[in-house]
Design a protein around this motif. Structure first.
Motif, PDB file in Angstrom:
ATOM      1  N   VAL A  60       0.840  -1.201   0.000  1.00 16.55           N
ATOM      2  CA  VAL A  60       0.000   0.000   0.000  1.00 16.55           C
ATOM      3  C   VAL A  60       0.875   1.251   0.000  1.00 16.55           C
ATOM      4  CG1 VAL A  60      -1.502   1.349   1.500  1.00 16.55           C
ATOM      5  CG2 VAL A  60      -2.024  -1.046   1.057  1.00 16.55           C
ATOM      6  N   VAL A 113       2.603   1.499  -3.568  1.00 19.27           N
ATOM      7  CA  VAL A 113       1.714   1.869  -4.669  1.00 19.27           C
ATOM      8  C   VAL A 113       1.214   3.295  -4.501  1.00 19.27           C
ATOM      9  CG1 VAL A 113      -0.557   1.427  -5.666  1.00 19.27           C
ATOM     10  CG2 VAL A 113       1.022  -0.471  -5.283  1.00 19.27           C
ATOM     11  N   ARG A 114       0.908   3.644  -3.276  1.00 13.31           N
ATOM     12  CA  ARG A 114       0.310   4.967  -3.090  1.00 13.31           C
ATOM     13  C   ARG A 114       1.338   6.086  -3.143  1.00 13.31           C
ATOM     14  NH1 ARG A 114      -5.405   4.484  -1.942  1.00 13.31           N
ATOM     15  NH2 ARG A 114      -5.338   6.708  -2.137  1.00 13.31           N
ATOM     16  N   SER A 115       2.615   5.808  -2.844  1.00 14.67           N
ATOM     17  CA  SER A 115       3.549   6.935  -2.850  1.00 14.67           C
ATOM     18  C   SER A 115       4.443   6.973  -4.078  1.00 14.67           C
ATOM     19  CB  SER A 115       4.379   6.963  -1.562  1.00 14.67           C
ATOM     20  OG  SER A 115       4.925   5.709  -1.292  1.00 14.67           O
ATOM     21  N   ALA A 116       4.378   5.960  -4.942  1.00 11.15           N
ATOM     22  CA  ALA A 116       5.147   6.021  -6.181  1.00 11.15           C
ATOM     23  C   ALA A 116       4.573   7.097  -7.095  1.00 11.15           C
ATOM     24  CB  ALA A 116       5.102   4.667  -6.874  1.00 11.15           C
ATOM     25  N   HIS A 117       5.365   7.519  -8.074  1.00 17.90           N
ATOM     26  CA  HIS A 117       4.888   8.538  -9.005  1.00 17.90           C
ATOM     27  C   HIS A 117       4.449   7.966 -10.336  1.00 17.90           C
ATOM     28  CE1 HIS A 117       6.441  12.572  -7.266  1.00 17.90           C
ATOM     29  NE2 HIS A 117       6.081  11.748  -6.317  1.00 17.90           N
ATOM     30  N   LYS A 132       1.586   2.815  -9.907  1.00 23.65           N
ATOM     31  CA  LYS A 132       0.382   3.267  -9.212  1.00 23.65           C
ATOM     32  C   LYS A 132      -0.890   2.725  -9.828  1.00 23.65           C
ATOM     33  CE  LYS A 132       0.268   7.287  -7.433  1.00 23.65           C
ATOM     34  NZ  LYS A 132       0.646   7.010  -6.062  1.00 23.65           N
ATOM     35  N   VAL A 153      -3.750  -2.360   8.326  1.00 25.66           N
ATOM     36  CA  VAL A 153      -3.502  -2.044   6.918  1.00 25.66           C
ATOM     37  C   VAL A 153      -4.501  -0.993   6.445  1.00 25.66           C
ATOM     38  CG1 VAL A 153      -3.571  -2.919   4.554  1.00 25.66           C
ATOM     39  CG2 VAL A 153      -2.519  -4.285   6.346  1.00 25.66           C
ATOM     40  N   GLU A 165      -3.383   2.616   5.178  1.00 29.34           N
ATOM     41  CA  GLU A 165      -3.758   2.993   3.823  1.00 29.34           C
ATOM     42  C   GLU A 165      -4.376   4.384   3.835  1.00 29.34           C
ATOM     43  OE1 GLU A 165      -5.825   0.422   0.242  1.00 29.34           O
ATOM     44  OE2 GLU A 165      -6.059  -0.174   2.295  1.00 29.34           O
ATOM     45  N   ARG A 211       1.780  16.009 -10.194  1.00 26.74           N
ATOM     46  CA  ARG A 211       1.687  15.665 -11.606  1.00 26.74           C
ATOM     47  C   ARG A 211       2.420  14.350 -11.854  1.00 26.74           C
ATOM     48  NH1 ARG A 211       0.172  17.153 -16.232  1.00 26.74           N
ATOM     49  NH2 ARG A 211       1.661  17.126 -17.953  1.00 26.74           N
ATOM     50  N   GLY A 212       1.769  13.441 -12.526  1.00 26.05           N
ATOM     51  CA  GLY A 212       2.388  12.136 -12.794  1.00 26.05           C
ATOM     52  C   GLY A 212       1.826  11.054 -11.893  1.00 26.05           C
ATOM     53  N   GLN A 213       1.323  11.444 -10.732  1.00 24.64           N
ATOM     54  CA  GLN A 213       0.679  10.444  -9.876  1.00 24.64           C
ATOM     55  C   GLN A 213      -0.688  10.101 -10.448  1.00 24.64           C
ATOM     56  OE1 GLN A 213       0.627  12.411  -6.020  1.00 24.64           O
ATOM     57  NE2 GLN A 213       2.325  11.145  -5.348  1.00 24.64           N
ATOM     58  N   SER A 214      -1.222   8.951 -10.045  1.00 28.95           N
ATOM     59  CA  SER A 214      -2.565   8.674 -10.535  1.00 28.95           C
ATOM     60  C   SER A 214      -3.532   8.303  -9.420  1.00 28.95           C
ATOM     61  CB  SER A 214      -2.534   7.624 -11.622  1.00 28.95           C
ATOM     62  OG  SER A 214      -1.500   6.733 -11.411  1.00 28.95           O
ATOM     63  N   PHE A 215      -3.144   8.581  -8.173  1.00 31.36           N
ATOM     64  CA  PHE A 215      -4.108   8.527  -7.083  1.00 31.36           C
ATOM     65  C   PHE A 215      -4.204   9.934  -6.533  1.00 31.36           C
ATOM     66  CE2 PHE A 215      -3.069   4.038  -6.989  1.00 31.36           C
ATOM     67  CZ  PHE A 215      -4.329   3.500  -6.788  1.00 31.36           C
ATOM     68  N   HIS A 237       0.039  14.903   2.131  1.00 36.21           N
ATOM     69  CA  HIS A 237       0.916  13.935   1.484  1.00 36.21           C
ATOM     70  C   HIS A 237       1.981  13.445   2.463  1.00 36.21           C
ATOM     71  CE1 HIS A 237       3.395  12.121  -1.693  1.00 36.21           C
ATOM     72  NE2 HIS A 237       2.314  12.167  -2.434  1.00 36.21           N
ATOM     73  N   TYR A 270       2.124   9.668   3.221  1.00 34.87           N
ATOM     74  CA  TYR A 270       3.190   8.930   2.550  1.00 34.87           C
ATOM     75  C   TYR A 270       4.574   9.161   3.134  1.00 34.87           C
ATOM     76  CZ  TYR A 270      -0.522   8.565  -0.851  1.00 34.87           C
ATOM     77  OH  TYR A 270      -1.729   8.337  -1.463  1.00 34.87           O
ATOM     78  N   TYR A 287       6.418  11.781   2.912  1.00 32.26           N
ATOM     79  CA  TYR A 287       7.229  12.804   2.257  1.00 32.26           C
ATOM     80  C   TYR A 287       6.346  13.761   1.490  1.00 32.26           C
ATOM     81  CZ  TYR A 287       6.656  10.690  -2.384  1.00 32.26           C
ATOM     82  OH  TYR A 287       6.133  10.217  -3.555  1.00 32.26           O
TER      83      TYR A 287
END
Lengths: 500, 605
Positions: A25, A28-32, A37, B339, B343, B446-450, B478, B482, B484
């Motif tokens: 989690v 996946v959630r913190s990758a760019h 993602k 979890v 999340e 930009r570039g993220q998809s969530f 964020h 996450y 960071y």
């Protein structure tokens, strides 16, 4: 050994599973990159201090057997708290170059080594001649991108590595996401050790490993003893490569021997042994009980042999870009086929488009092979992958591309008492000039049916209506349309016996 | 008086909060073939128990499973889909992942619209506007073609309609003209956000379930009038109420209304108990639903699923973990809950745990320990919490749009325009004076998809978020989630969602219990050791003090108080348990003497 009652065992296994899922989690959630993602092309796992995998979050089957190889590659090195390791060398713990693994040693208070947290993610670019690092025509590993032999990962190393890849900003963020995932896993392992004691935890993870082993043995024992054989081909650009398997079931043990398979070739369909192993373990999970915890213990009763120098156990330096995605699919087909299963599309239909300022990688679903009791689902990833598609509305915003058709490829599934699933049609128009790499299989030979079921339709790739070879690297000019039609799955049983 | 009636699988519950804030309850068996029958039975029973007349009921709030059951049992309306030419299969292609990695033939549920009822519209929108205009003559022909198939409902979902709904609207007008009386759902109108599969599937579900729900609600409204109570207000998946007409027009809004009522009840009780941070779990026999109350609110999401189908509409962020009280595997759930918390960027330590549902209170203390939680809140009405939540809910309307604004287009002016437009839309739909307005900005680098949401409560006189403040708030969110924040990355405003609420009834509840519970001593096995526990039967009046080991046989469930836990009962009848540090061993807990003189404590003040 078992000083753990079933409930206690469940609790430890549950805690490890939750920790691995939490790592997934966080990653996946913190990758760019959308690859990680949206498509979730990543895996996470925890290991004991001997490098035995005690649990894995299962996102992508192709990482199944390959995660332990990554930890084995750094086992016995000089660790320091807070220092992680990185690698992608297919011949030293990796699979293919875009899959980068970060391994973090985990220490309890007092600096005793508890185990390892590991995460693997498919990066959208790792250098290479072509954007996306999935060249269809590579002949050496060096052409496929930056090769990272196992090394410790400090800030300077991270910067040096990402500078050699495209979109370094995104690479950096994705690697940091992997580090963050490992930190989360490490913290949970430390907490677990503090709660039950490091020694008790060790006993508990041993018990989980033994439990997985026992359950796998019981499943294999339920299969009739004897030998099964399978044969299939890979569609290399210059001709077919034959793959063979001999499955030997002897009581509680299973041997999968690939002797007689083609020698490694000049192209990139070669695999390191870790990839062959992953594919075999995937097939075994399908054939046994998918609920067995995914640990090293579950794999103890299974032996995989592939002679060195063959396409399934290539020598260091061989090109492997397609081996991980395509040959792995074929190995799974081969093993499942030997056990009487109809074949699914048997390819991931890898499409990579890119230019200096973007890279887009996508794999496409197709038909699943029918089962003895059900039709094969349509338009899905059938074996070693299970990644999501990229929504058209996201794709068209991010990349200079227009999707002109996305549809089921009706009638492509093989007929049978149970039908094979249908493939898909995906057609894209380039809005600017870009490089294009296409790696597909089942373009010359269709997925087979079983027990009298018909084969599925072969896949096709067309550029403005002209057929392309299954492995293509070239340029897509603005206004040109690339159409991919993915294979259907094989049917099961005689079509005349079909109900309805 | 406020009336709430919730239809569950087994029982239909009614709660009546009278003008003195006393809570009356009734429970009758559900009548699945005709849900309204049990609804009316429950209403009559609770009115009789409270000695109240129908005319005293000011509001009748209702949650039911009509639409959900129709979906699960395959009784959806015959539904046609109009989709962009070349993309009519999107509803079936879904996201191409298989539901189970190793069970290869386990398929996803079949799409609600079969291939022969999907019609290709010759048009194409791009992200920045029309690429192929919709020809009105062709459109008219297509609809006449569709009419031949005699659908009961029509869903329209065209590519990029979230960015420009012009083609969908034109299509909608033509349908109204050529197929009057056929139910119609437009994706831009209902969902309004990007990701074509999820938007299309949600719209098809809406169309397929609305005719049935609308006819149920029309019949119930007429029964309510005949009985002399107000027409029903319907619970939405978001926890807010809407009028029966709107619910009947858009069944997708209410399809997760069941659990939403329970969350509403938990929110009301948590507020009364002055607990802003509560981890709630609703455990029945076969499954366990979990949600987090943080800062007095339950986070929302538009990414829920129902029966394997996506639902891209605002809903309480409720997480279903595998096991119910009937399974030993619930002891795994501690990990699953963690979890779920992580999340969502939350550390559950420091939260109170609120169990409800039949099996929840039995497992609460053990689960709390596993999560390092030291406090448990067990509502008196834990068995009818959904109906209580209904009675206490406020009306609500939502409006949403995908904006996809990059940083450079993100001006204060643009933000205000978009926000004002959505507020006007939601306000017009609400129809009554709003009490509360919330703007939710879904942002990403930009570039993220969530996306991550930054929420803002709009109050008169307060400044609204400008782009810099939004960026700062997003960076903090964020960082929290996450670990960071990326100083250099550009942000992107993906979706804006506005919610408006009408006034909620004053949250005031009173426990009706007055007589002390009966008590006895029983030997039970606890953690493998036999212990003598106090067993209390009946309702616990406010002020009752408890010390573990004890078992409270409440009207609808059993609360286990393990050794080391103490508790008190508040004015609402909620039992507050906490891990004892020894300081609670005071004099006003009286002792019961047993035959063998084992001393145990329990009782009332």
């Amino acid at each position: 050994m078992s000083r753990f009652d079933p409930i206690e065992l469940q609790i430890v296994a549950g805690a490890l599973r939750a920790a691995c899922e939490e790592m997934g989690v966080v990653l996946v959630r913190s990758a760019h990159s959308s690859n990680i993602k949206e498509r979730r092309d990543a895996s996470t796992a925890l290991f004991d201090r001997d490098g035995q995998m005690v649990m894995q979050a299962e996102h992508i089957p192709v990482h199944l057997g390959a995660m332990p190889a990554a930890v084995a590659a750094v086992l016995g090195a000089e660790y320091a708290p807070g220092v992680s390791w990185i690698l992608n060398d297919p011949f030293a713990g990796g699979t293919h170059l875009p899959d980068i693994t970060v391994v973090t040693p985990v220490f309890a208070a007092g600096e005793t080594l508890l185990g390892f947290a590991a995460s693997r993610a498919h990066h959208a670019d790792v250098g290479a001649r072509v954007p996306g690092s999935m060249p269809a025509d590579s002949r050496t590993l060096q052409e496929e991108g930056v090769v990272i032999s196992p090394r410790s990962l400090d800030e300077a190393t991270l910067e040096e590595l990402v500078a050699r890849m495209r979109q370094p900003h995104e690479r950096r963020a994705d690697l940091r996401a992997q580090l963050a995932a490992n930190r989360a896993g490490a913290q949970r392992l430390v907490e677990l050790a503090e709660r039950v004691g490091a020694e008790r935890l060790r006993e508990a993870t041993d018990a989980v490993l033994d439990y997985s082993e026992r359950r796998t043995r019981a499943c294999i024992a339920a299969l009739p003893d004897g030998e099964l054989h399978g044969e299939d081909v890979l569609e290399a650009p210059d001709g077919d490569l034959v793959l063979r398997v001999r499955a030997e079931i002897d009581g509680e043990r299973l041997l999968l021997d690939f002797a007689g398979s083609a020698d490694q070739h000049e192209g990139n369909l070669n695999c390191p042994l870790a990839v062959t192993l992953s594919a075999c373990l995937f097939a075994v999970r399908v054939l046994t009980d998918p609920d067995i915890p995914p640990t090293s213990g579950a794999y103890r009763p299974i032996e995989v042999r592939a002679p060195e120098g063959t396409v399934l156990n290539a020598r260091p330096g061989a090109a492997v870009a397609a081996g991980n995605v395509e040959t792995s699919s074929r190995v799974a087909d081969l093993v499942l086929g030997a056990f009487g299963r109809a074949q699914g599309q048997g390819t991931m239909n890898n499409l990579t488009l890119g230019a200096a300022d973007f890279s887009y990688y996508e794999t496409l679903g197709g038909g699943q092979g029918a089962c003895a009791d059900a039709d094969g689902p349509s338009a899905v990833h059938v074996a070693m992958s299970n990644t999501l598609n990229t929504p058209i509305e996201a794709l068209e915003r991010e990349f200079p591309l227009r999707v002109t058709e996305y549809a089921l490829r009706r009638g492509s599934g093989g007929a049978g008492r149970h039908k094979g699933g249908d493939g898909v049609v995906r057609e894209l128009e380039a809005l600017t000039d870009m490089t294009c790499s296409l790696i597909g299989e089942r373009r010359r030979h269709p997925p087979r049916g079983a027990h009298g079921g018909e084969p599925g339709a072969r896949g096709r790739d067309l550029l403005d209506g002209r057929m392309l070879p299954a492995k293509t690297t070239g340029t897509l000019l603005a206004g040109q349309r690339l159409r991919v039609e993915t294979p259907g799955g094989g049917g099961f049983g005689d079509a005349r016996e079909r109900q309805r | 008086m406020l009336l709430g009636v919730d239809v569950g699988g087994t029982f239909t519950d009614a709660v009546l909060i009278d003008d003195d804030a006393a809570v009356h309850t009734a429970k009758v068996p559900s009548t699945p073939s005709e849900e309204s029958k049990a609804v009316l039975d429950a209403v009559r029973l609770v009115l009789a128990r409270a000695g109240a007349s129908p005319s005293a009921v000011e509001r009748f709030a209702h949650g039911m499973t009509v639409a959900t059951n129709a979906l699960l049992e395959g009784r959806a309306a015959r539904t046609a889909l109009l989709a962009t030419a070349g993309f009519t299969d999107v509803i079936e292609l879904a996201r191409q992942n298989r539901p189970q990695l190793y069970r290869l033939c386990a398929g996803a549920p079949a799409p609600l619209v079969p291939a022969e009822l999907r019609f290709a519209v010759p048009e194409r929108m791009g992200p920045d506007g029309p690429l192929l205009a919709l020809d009105p003559t062709l459109a008219r022909e297509l609809i006449l073609q569709l009419a031949v198939a005699e659908p009961q409902a029509v869903a329209v979902s065209l590519l990029h309609s979230y960015a420009d709904p012009a083609h969908e609207r034109l299509r909608g007008e033509l349908l109204d003209e050529l197929l009057p009386g056929t139910h119609l759902s437009l994706s831009s109108d209902l969902v309004g956000t990007f990701r074509e599969y999820e938007r299309t599937a949600t719209t098809a579900l809406d169309a397929a379930l609305s005719p049935l729900l609308a006819s149920y609600l029309r019949a119930l409204a007429s029964d309510a009038r005949a009985l002399g109570i107000p027409e029903p207000q319907i619970m939405q998946s978001s926890g807010g109420l809407t009028e029966a007409a709107q619910a009947g027009a858009h069944a997708a809004l209410t399809v997760l209304s069941g659990p939403a009522g329970g969350v509403g009840g938990a929110l009301a009780l948590a507020a009364l108990a002055d607990e802003p941070r509560v981890l709630c779990f609703d455990m029945g026999g076969t499954s366990c639903d979990v949600c987090l109350i943080d800062g007095g609110q339950v986070p929302e999401t538009a990414e829920r699923t129902i029966a394997g189908r996506p639902l891209s509409l605002p809903a309480f962020d409720i997480h279903t973990v595998g096991a119910g009280g009937g399974s030993i595997a619930w002891r795994d759930d501690g990990g699953a809950l963690r979890v779920m918390s992580v999340e969502r960027g939350i550390d559950p330590r420091g939260f109170a745990l609120m169990p409800f549902g039949g099996a929840g209170p039995l497992h609460a203390a053990a689960l709390a320990r596993g999560l390092e939680i030291g406090r448990v809140l067990c509502p008196r009405a834990c068995g009818v919490l959904c109906a209580l939540g209904l009675a206490a809910a406020a009306p609500r309307r939502d409006a949403a749009r995908t904006l996809m604004l990059e940083q450079r287009s993100l001006s204060e002016h643009r933000l205000r325009d978009e926000r004002d437009m959505l507020i006007a839309e939601a306000r017009a739909a609400l129809g009554v004076e709003e009490e509360r307005v919330r703007v939710r900005h879904e942002l990403r680098y930009r570039g993220q998809s969530f996306e991550l949401a930054v929420e803002e409560e709009l109050e008169a006189g307060t400044a609204v978020l400008d782009p810099d403040a939004l960026r700062g708030a997003f960076a903090r969110a964020h960082e929290l989630r996450y670990g960071y924040a990326d100083e250099d990355a550009e942000i992107e405003l993906v979706n804006m969602r506005v919610s408006v609420w009408g006034s909620a009834p004053a949250a005031r509840l009173r426990s009706g219990a007055a007589t002390p519970p009966s008590t006895e001593l029983r030997e039970i096995v606890f953690d493998g050791d036999p212990v003598t526990a106090t067993v209390l039967r009946g309702e616990l009046p406010p002020g009752t003090r408890l010390r573990g080991p004890a078992l409270c046989a409440l009207p609808e469930s059993t609360l286990l108080v393990p050794p080391g836990w103490c508790g008190t009962v508040d004015e609402q009848g909620t039992i507050h348990l906490h891990l004892s540090d020894g300081a609670d061993e005071d004099a006003d807990v009286y002792r019961l003497q047993t035959a063998d003189d084992a001393s145990l404590e329990a009782g009332t003040v």
